[in-house]
Scaffold this motif. Structure first.
Motif, PDB file in Angstrom:
ATOM      1  N   VAL A 524       0.857  -1.184   0.000  1.00 43.25           N
ATOM      2  CA  VAL A 524       0.000   0.000   0.000  1.00 43.25           C
ATOM      3  C   VAL A 524       0.890   1.230   0.000  1.00 43.25           C
ATOM      4  N   GLU A 525       0.574   2.156  -0.893  1.00 43.12           N
ATOM      5  CA  GLU A 525       1.416   3.340  -1.001  1.00 43.12           C
ATOM      6  C   GLU A 525       0.548   4.588  -1.127  1.00 43.12           C
ATOM      7  N   TRP A 526       0.793   5.570  -0.252  1.00 39.44           N
ATOM      8  CA  TRP A 526       0.147   6.883  -0.408  1.00 39.44           C
ATOM      9  C   TRP A 526       1.163   7.810  -1.051  1.00 39.44           C
ATOM     10  N   HIS A 536       3.645   7.669   2.358  1.00 41.33           N
ATOM     11  CA  HIS A 536       3.641   6.565   3.313  1.00 41.33           C
ATOM     12  C   HIS A 536       3.659   5.249   2.540  1.00 41.33           C
ATOM     13  N   THR A 556       2.800  10.841   9.524  1.00 39.38           N
ATOM     14  CA  THR A 556       1.751   9.996   8.947  1.00 39.38           C
ATOM     15  C   THR A 556       1.539   8.748   9.798  1.00 39.38           C
ATOM     16  N   MET A 558      -0.946   4.949   9.631  1.00 39.38           N
ATOM     17  CA  MET A 558      -2.019   4.131   9.064  1.00 39.38           C
ATOM     18  C   MET A 558      -2.478   3.154  10.136  1.00 39.38           C
ATOM     19  N   LEU A 568      -7.694   1.685   4.647  1.00 42.64           N
ATOM     20  CA  LEU A 568      -6.362   2.154   4.272  1.00 42.64           C
ATOM     21  C   LEU A 568      -6.209   3.652   4.483  1.00 42.64           C
ATOM     22  N   SER A 569      -7.102   4.210   5.303  1.00 50.70           N
ATOM     23  CA  SER A 569      -7.072   5.662   5.525  1.00 50.70           C
ATOM     24  C   SER A 569      -5.734   6.083   6.110  1.00 50.70           C
ATOM     25  N   LEU A 570      -5.334   7.312   5.766  1.00 48.90           N
ATOM     26  CA  LEU A 570      -4.064   7.844   6.244  1.00 48.90           C
ATOM     27  C   LEU A 570      -4.341   9.006   7.189  1.00 48.90           C
ATOM     28  N   TYR A 583      -3.690  13.666  -3.396  1.00 49.72           N
ATOM     29  CA  TYR A 583      -3.089  12.479  -2.789  1.00 49.72           C
ATOM     30  C   TYR A 583      -3.754  11.246  -3.388  1.00 49.72           C
ATOM     31  N   LYS A 584      -2.958  10.183  -3.505  1.00 51.35           N
ATOM     32  CA  LYS A 584      -3.551   8.963  -4.054  1.00 51.35           C
ATOM     33  C   LYS A 584      -2.999   7.768  -3.301  1.00 51.35           C
ATOM     34  N   CYS A 585      -3.911   6.871  -2.978  1.00 48.70           N
ATOM     35  CA  CYS A 585      -3.492   5.633  -2.344  1.00 48.70           C
ATOM     36  C   CYS A 585      -3.623   4.521  -3.377  1.00 48.70           C
TER      37      CYS A 585
END
Ligand SMILES: *[C@@H]1O[C@H](CO)[C@@H](O)[C@H](O)[C@H]1NC(C)=O
Ligand SMILES: *[C@@H]1O[C@H](CO)[C@@H](O)[C@H](O)[C@H]1NC(C)=O
Length: 606
Positions: A524-526, A536, A556, A558, A568-570, A583-585
């Motif tokens: 998982v990548e933000w 993150h 940050t 998670m 998966l909220s940041l 921002y994109k996850c």
């Protein structure tokens, strides 16, 4: 010399009926005509006077202008040709005429001993105009201009559009069959009566009026020596005010949720027929209309674009030819444009072999060489059996894509939901869901009703929608023999999630919930875009602070156990104004998930 003047005096007095000149207050100037056809005496003086004033002099010319005795009212407002005494053209130009200039004017010449009266002019400065209102899209509109019937043979009429500083049309009625070419803008849209001399009806019929035609029109009639004018103020109203369109769109959306099938399409067609083209799946081609009643310049550029996120170019016409190198590859070889630019333009586009993927709003835009927009029209292309779904906000847990039928479906072999890119979203075959056939992006995210064949409700529930799901979905029902029994389309519009917070807040959450039990090896990548920064990273079962950008160090967080819960909220601590942006996850691995969040951190006002 006295004898000559006397003769002329007799000659002129026979014609001494006052000439009528009409003009509208607010015009730049008016010409009071006066022509002398005889020998100019020695030491001449040309006088323009108005006997109801004191001093009565309006303008006086000896060898040159002598305005010492001029009435103050005319100060700086009059002029005569410099060579008037040679040419005999004593006409007077009076600038900025107003109502109080209405009066009788006399043009005369004197040799110092006697005065010869040449012309009497009755000037009428008018301010009453006719107002004409019409709706855009009407067949035609009549701009009235009527005068006494049985006009003399040499009467001529001129229509001018006052605001656009151009002459619309000039008609010499001696030859009324031979109407002079109307101004290019009007493309032959103007028409006058044939029998206008006899009837005195000099009205102009303007075909297909558009908003650009609004403004003041002046009809000038040259009858004998009179110059008569009538002004018409034309107001072309928008066919459909934009607020009304907005209301209709809401109404249509409402109807979409309430009604289905034929009635729905009846409504849509009824309200939006001007903008919408409906087509059955499988037709050879479809025409997207784009017409204008204006003549367009030869060097105009015509661009057809689709309403996709990228505004792809569907067809470009420039420098007199189609520019196939500029069109998007999806449309290459599939488009044809009518292009009679100089006739009232028909720029309609033929799109060959349309498929449900072509469902879209197409825009036809015409630019001038300088890049100004001359015209813009939208055409909505939809396939019959189409619905649109717009969740209220992007944070909904699920959305339902409707597909209902009253057909008797017991013989059905297969129901297939596909996404525009032909990816299988959900397959139901031989009485059960077939998850192994669906695309990984939709794994664990879809659900169809139980007992769907009996109820005829084949709607699809799509869980955790994000803006990535913005697309067109097709529900197709196959019989045992493989024939298509039913096909419906649903457009899903999901807005990008937006989060707003004030600077100084302890933290802000960029929300993203997706299906539970994500594969254990998922990454998982933000990330932040423009400029691209890694915010993150979570992989191999733990956060990877070493991979994150300096700016976000220790800011940050998670959730624990995020792959199992699908949350998966940041959490971003101490948000600053400079954190605002996109921002994109993204979830990588055997399955793929993504969501964009637009963050706005409002600065503190001090
Ligand atoms: C006289 O002069 C005016 C300009 O001052 C011009 O508009 C008009 O056409 C002239 N008349 C003739 C008959 O040449
Ligand atoms: C009108 O047209 C006729 C024939 O074409 C011509 O003889 C006559 O002189 C014209 N009249 C005027 C005022 O131009």
């Amino acid at each position: 010399m006295n004898m000559l003047l006397l003769l002329l005096l007799i000659n002129v007095s026979q014609h001494a009926l006052a000439v009528v000149v009409e003009v509208y207050a607010g015009e730049r100037s008016v010409l009071l005509p006066c022509q002398f056809y005889s020998f100019i005496p020695e030491e001449p003086t040309v006088m323009w006077t108005r006997s109801d004033l004191n001093p009565k002099s309006v303008h006086l010319r000896r060898y040159e202008d002598d305005l010492r005795g001029q009435n103050q009212r005319y100060s700086g407002r009059t002029s005569m040709n410099p060579d008037a005494l040679n040419s005999g053209n004593f006409s007077l130009t009076l600038r900025t005429p107003t109502k109080t200039d209405s009066s009788n004017y006399t043009c005369s010449i004197s040799d110092g001993r006697e005065e010869l009266r040449l012309t009497d002019i009755q000037l009428q400065v008018k301010d009453q105009q006719v107002e004409v209102k019409v709706e855009e899209g009407s067949e035609s509109v009549i701009l009235p201009c009527k005068t006494k019937p049985d006009l003399p043979e040499d009467t001529s009429v001129e229509w001018t559009h006052s605001d656009q500083e151009l002459t619309v049309t000039q008609v010499h009625s001696n030859n009324s069959d031979h109407l002079k070419q109307l101004d290019n803008l009007y493309c032959g849209r103007g028409k006058m009566n044939k029998d206008l001399l006899r009837t005195g009806d000099l009205s102009l019929t303007l075909k297909y009026p558009t908003q650009r035609d609004s403004g003041g029109y002046i009809c000038t009639i040259y009858r004998d020596k009179d110059i008569l004018r009538q002004k018409v103020e034309l107001q072309v109203k928008e066919q459909f005010p934009s607020w009304a369109k907005a209301v209709l769109v809401l109404l249509v959306l409402l109807v979409l949720f309430v009604v289905s099938g034929g009635l729905l399409f009846y409504f849509r067609h009824y309200f939006m027929s001007a903008y919408q083209v409906e087509v059955d799946p499988g037709v050879e081609s479809v025409q997207l209309p784009c017409k204008t009643t204006h003549c367009l310049p030869k060097d105009a550029i015509v661009e057809w674009k689709d309403g996709s996120m990228y505004d792809r170019k569907v067809h470009v016409y420039q420098n007199g030819s189609d520019q196939s190198n500029k069109q998007h590859e999806d449309y290459r070889g599939r488009t044809e444009m009518k292009r009679s630019l100089l006739k009232p333009g028909d720029l309609s586009l033929t799109l060959k072999h349309p498929t449900d993927e072509d469902t879209n709003t197409y825009t036809c835009t015409v630019y001038s060489k300088e890049g100004n927009i001359l015209m813009k029209k939208d055409v909505v292309l939809i396939f019959r059996d189409y619905a649109e779904v717009k969740p209220e906000h992007s944070e909904v847990e699920y959305v339902e894509l409707p597909c209902k039928t009253t057909l008797h479906l017991l013989e059905v072999a297969k129901v297939e939901w596909k996404e525009r890119g032909n990816r299988k979203v959900h397959v139901y075959e031989n009485g059960s869901d077939q998850p192994e056939e669906q695309h990984q992006d939709y794994k664990e995210r879809t659900k169809m009703n139980e007992d769907l064949l009996r109820t005829g409700d084949l709607s699809l529930t799509l869980k955790y929608p994000t803006e990535e799901d913005y697309s067109i979905y097709t529900c197709t029902v196959y019989s045992v023999e493989g024939n298509i029994l039913l096909k419906k389309q649903v457009k899903l519009k999901v807005r990008v999630c937006q989060v707003e917070v004030e600077e100084g807040a302890e933290s802000v959450q960029l929300p993203f919930k997706t299906s539970q039990n994500l594969p254990g090896d998922a990454e998982v990548e933000w990330v932040h875009y423009n400029p691209k920064k890694t915010i993150h990273v979570y992989k191999n079962g733990s956060d990877q602070p070493g991979e994150q950008d300096q700016d976000y160090r220790d800011r940050t967080k998670m959730n624990e156990d995020l792959l199992r819960t699908g949350d998966l909220s940041l959490t971003l601590k101490t948000p600053k104004e400079s954190d605002s942006g996109e921002y994109k996850c993204i979830v990588y691995g055997k399955i793929w998930r993504a969501k964009t969040v637009l963050l706005k951190v409002k600065g503190q006002t001090i």
